[in-house]
Design a protein around this motif. Structure first.
Motif, PDB file in Angstrom:
ATOM      1  N   GLN A 247      -9.087  32.895  -9.840  1.00  7.61           N
ATOM      2  CA  GLN A 247      -9.363  34.051  -8.997  1.00  7.61           C
ATOM      3  C   GLN A 247      -9.134  35.329  -9.789  1.00  7.61           C
ATOM      4  O   GLN A 247      -8.139  35.456 -10.498  1.00  7.61           O
ATOM      5  N   THR A 248     -10.070  36.250  -9.645  1.00 10.30           N
ATOM      6  CA  THR A 248      -9.971  37.545 -10.322  1.00 10.30           C
ATOM      7  C   THR A 248      -9.675  38.619  -9.287  1.00 10.30           C
ATOM      8  O   THR A 248     -10.356  38.715  -8.262  1.00 10.30           O
ATOM      9  N   TYR A 249      -8.655  39.394  -9.558  1.00 12.98           N
ATOM     10  CA  TYR A 249      -8.273  40.533  -8.723  1.00 12.98           C
ATOM     11  C   TYR A 249      -8.394  41.790  -9.565  1.00 12.98           C
ATOM     12  O   TYR A 249      -7.960  41.815 -10.713  1.00 12.98           O
ATOM     13  N   ARG A 250      -8.986  42.833  -9.005  1.00 12.52           N
ATOM     14  CA  ARG A 250      -9.118  44.112  -9.716  1.00 12.52           C
ATOM     15  C   ARG A 250      -8.388  45.208  -8.948  1.00 12.52           C
ATOM     16  O   ARG A 250      -8.346  45.191  -7.721  1.00 12.52           O
ATOM     17  N   ARG A 251      -7.854  46.147  -9.724  1.00  9.95           N
ATOM     18  CA  ARG A 251      -7.113  47.260  -9.107  1.00  9.95           C
ATOM     19  C   ARG A 251      -8.007  47.996  -8.126  1.00  9.95           C
ATOM     20  O   ARG A 251      -9.146  48.316  -8.416  1.00  9.95           O
ATOM     21  N   ARG A 252      -7.464  48.246  -6.945  1.00  9.06           N
ATOM     22  CA  ARG A 252      -8.164  48.999  -5.908  1.00  9.06           C
ATOM     23  C   ARG A 252      -8.133  50.470  -6.287  1.00  9.06           C
ATOM     24  O   ARG A 252      -7.078  51.008  -6.614  1.00  9.06           O
ATOM     25  N   HIS A 253      -9.282  51.091  -6.272  1.00  9.84           N
ATOM     26  CA  HIS A 253      -9.366  52.535  -6.549  1.00  9.84           C
ATOM     27  C   HIS A 253      -9.758  53.232  -5.248  1.00  9.84           C
ATOM     28  O   HIS A 253     -10.919  53.158  -4.838  1.00  9.84           O
ATOM     29  N   ASP A 254      -8.802  53.837  -4.601  1.00 12.03           N
ATOM     30  CA  ASP A 254      -9.083  54.538  -3.366  1.00 12.03           C
ATOM     31  C   ASP A 254      -9.722  55.883  -3.690  1.00 12.03           C
ATOM     32  O   ASP A 254      -9.112  56.719  -4.337  1.00 12.03           O
ATOM     33  N   ASP A 255     -10.945  56.041  -3.251  1.00 15.92           N
ATOM     34  CA  ASP A 255     -11.665  57.302  -3.525  1.00 15.92           C
ATOM     35  C   ASP A 255     -11.651  58.206  -2.323  1.00 15.92           C
ATOM     36  O   ASP A 255     -11.533  57.861  -1.239  1.00 15.92           O
TER      37      ASP A 255
ATOM     38  N   PHE B  88       9.058  31.161  -8.981  1.00 15.45           N
ATOM     39  CA  PHE B  88       7.950  31.476  -8.099  1.00 15.45           C
ATOM     40  C   PHE B  88       7.666  32.971  -8.165  1.00 15.45           C
ATOM     41  O   PHE B  88       8.572  33.777  -8.296  1.00 15.45           O
ATOM     42  N   LEU B  89       6.395  33.317  -8.095  1.00 16.25           N
ATOM     43  CA  LEU B  89       5.981  34.713  -8.110  1.00 16.25           C
ATOM     44  C   LEU B  89       5.671  35.173  -6.697  1.00 16.25           C
ATOM     45  O   LEU B  89       5.076  34.437  -5.922  1.00 16.25           O
ATOM     46  N   ASP B  90       6.038  36.395  -6.393  1.00 20.26           N
ATOM     47  CA  ASP B  90       5.650  37.019  -5.138  1.00 20.26           C
ATOM     48  C   ASP B  90       4.291  37.682  -5.382  1.00 20.26           C
ATOM     49  O   ASP B  90       4.209  38.868  -5.708  1.00 20.26           O
ATOM     50  N   LEU B  91       3.222  36.887  -5.273  1.00 16.66           N
ATOM     51  CA  LEU B  91       1.882  37.396  -5.572  1.00 16.66           C
ATOM     52  C   LEU B  91       1.468  38.513  -4.633  1.00 16.66           C
ATOM     53  O   LEU B  91       0.752  39.432  -5.031  1.00 16.66           O
ATOM     54  N   ASP B  92       1.917  38.477  -3.381  1.00 20.29           N
ATOM     55  CA  ASP B  92       1.587  39.564  -2.457  1.00 20.29           C
ATOM     56  C   ASP B  92       2.085  40.893  -3.003  1.00 20.29           C
ATOM     57  O   ASP B  92       1.401  41.904  -2.924  1.00 20.29           O
ATOM     58  N   SER B  93       3.276  40.890  -3.554  1.00 23.89           N
ATOM     59  CA  SER B  93       3.842  42.107  -4.129  1.00 23.89           C
ATOM     60  C   SER B  93       3.102  42.512  -5.413  1.00 23.89           C
ATOM     61  O   SER B  93       2.747  43.668  -5.596  1.00 23.89           O
ATOM     62  N   LEU B  94       2.865  41.543  -6.298  1.00 20.85           N
ATOM     63  CA  LEU B  94       2.202  41.835  -7.568  1.00 20.85           C
ATOM     64  C   LEU B  94       0.768  42.329  -7.369  1.00 20.85           C
ATOM     65  O   LEU B  94       0.287  43.162  -8.121  1.00 20.85           O
ATOM     66  N   LEU B  95       0.091  41.804  -6.351  1.00 15.86           N
ATOM     67  CA  LEU B  95      -1.336  42.101  -6.155  1.00 15.86           C
ATOM     68  C   LEU B  95      -1.595  43.128  -5.058  1.00 15.86           C
ATOM     69  O   LEU B  95      -2.742  43.326  -4.662  1.00 15.86           O
ATOM     70  N   ARG B  96      -0.571  43.825  -4.590  1.00 12.96           N
ATOM     71  CA  ARG B  96      -0.735  44.730  -3.448  1.00 12.96           C
ATOM     72  C   ARG B  96      -1.728  45.859  -3.709  1.00 12.96           C
ATOM     73  O   ARG B  96      -2.327  46.374  -2.770  1.00 12.96           O
ATOM     74  N   ASP B  97      -1.913  46.259  -4.946  1.00 11.15           N
ATOM     75  CA  ASP B  97      -2.856  47.330  -5.284  1.00 11.15           C
ATOM     76  C   ASP B  97      -4.172  46.788  -5.827  1.00 11.15           C
ATOM     77  O   ASP B  97      -4.948  47.526  -6.430  1.00 11.15           O
ATOM     78  N   HIS B  98      -4.426  45.497  -5.624  1.00 12.15           N
ATOM     79  CA  HIS B  98      -5.612  44.841  -6.172  1.00 12.15           C
ATOM     80  C   HIS B  98      -6.398  44.161  -5.062  1.00 12.15           C
ATOM     81  O   HIS B  98      -5.861  43.856  -4.000  1.00 12.15           O
ATOM     82  N   VAL B  99      -7.674  43.917  -5.327  1.00 10.08           N
ATOM     83  CA  VAL B  99      -8.537  43.249  -4.365  1.00 10.08           C
ATOM     84  C   VAL B  99      -9.199  42.055  -5.055  1.00 10.08           C
ATOM     85  O   VAL B  99      -9.565  42.137  -6.230  1.00 10.08           O
ATOM     86  N   LEU B 100      -9.330  40.951  -4.323  1.00  6.09           N
ATOM     87  CA  LEU B 100      -9.986  39.755  -4.847  1.00  6.09           C
ATOM     88  C   LEU B 100     -11.467  40.037  -5.039  1.00  6.09           C
ATOM     89  O   LEU B 100     -12.143  40.481  -4.115  1.00  6.09           O
TER      90      LEU B 100
END
Length: 86
Positions: A78-86, A48-60
């Protein structure tokens, strides 16, 4: 990891990391876009994957429902992209 970084810097093409779990965890900090397949229902599995951990820096950013014509299995892409905090 160095090989992936070299490939990433030398190529304009997408690099697909297909898994398994150890590969995902080792490379998750390099992945800008995840394409996740989620199947409806309960399925036997031994990893099992901990998707919350893997996707913590990404947004759906996209969800697409599907039905397999042969098996009638349903789910979502579902596509998740890296969150870029500006």
């Amino acid at each position: 990891e160095k090989s992936l970084l070299d490939l990433r810097e030398s190529s304009d093409d997408s690099i697909f990391v297909i898994g398994g779990a150890e590969i995902f965890y080792a490379t998750c900090h390099l992945i800008d876009r995840w394409i996740v397949t989620r199947l409806d229902g309960a399925w036997p599995a031994d990893t099992f994957l901990d998707l919350d951990s893997l996707l913590r820096d990404h947004v759906l950013t996209e969800t697409q429902d599907f039905v397999d014509a042969h098996t009638e299995i349903t789910g979502k892409f579902q596509t998740y992209r890296r969150r870029h905090d500006d």
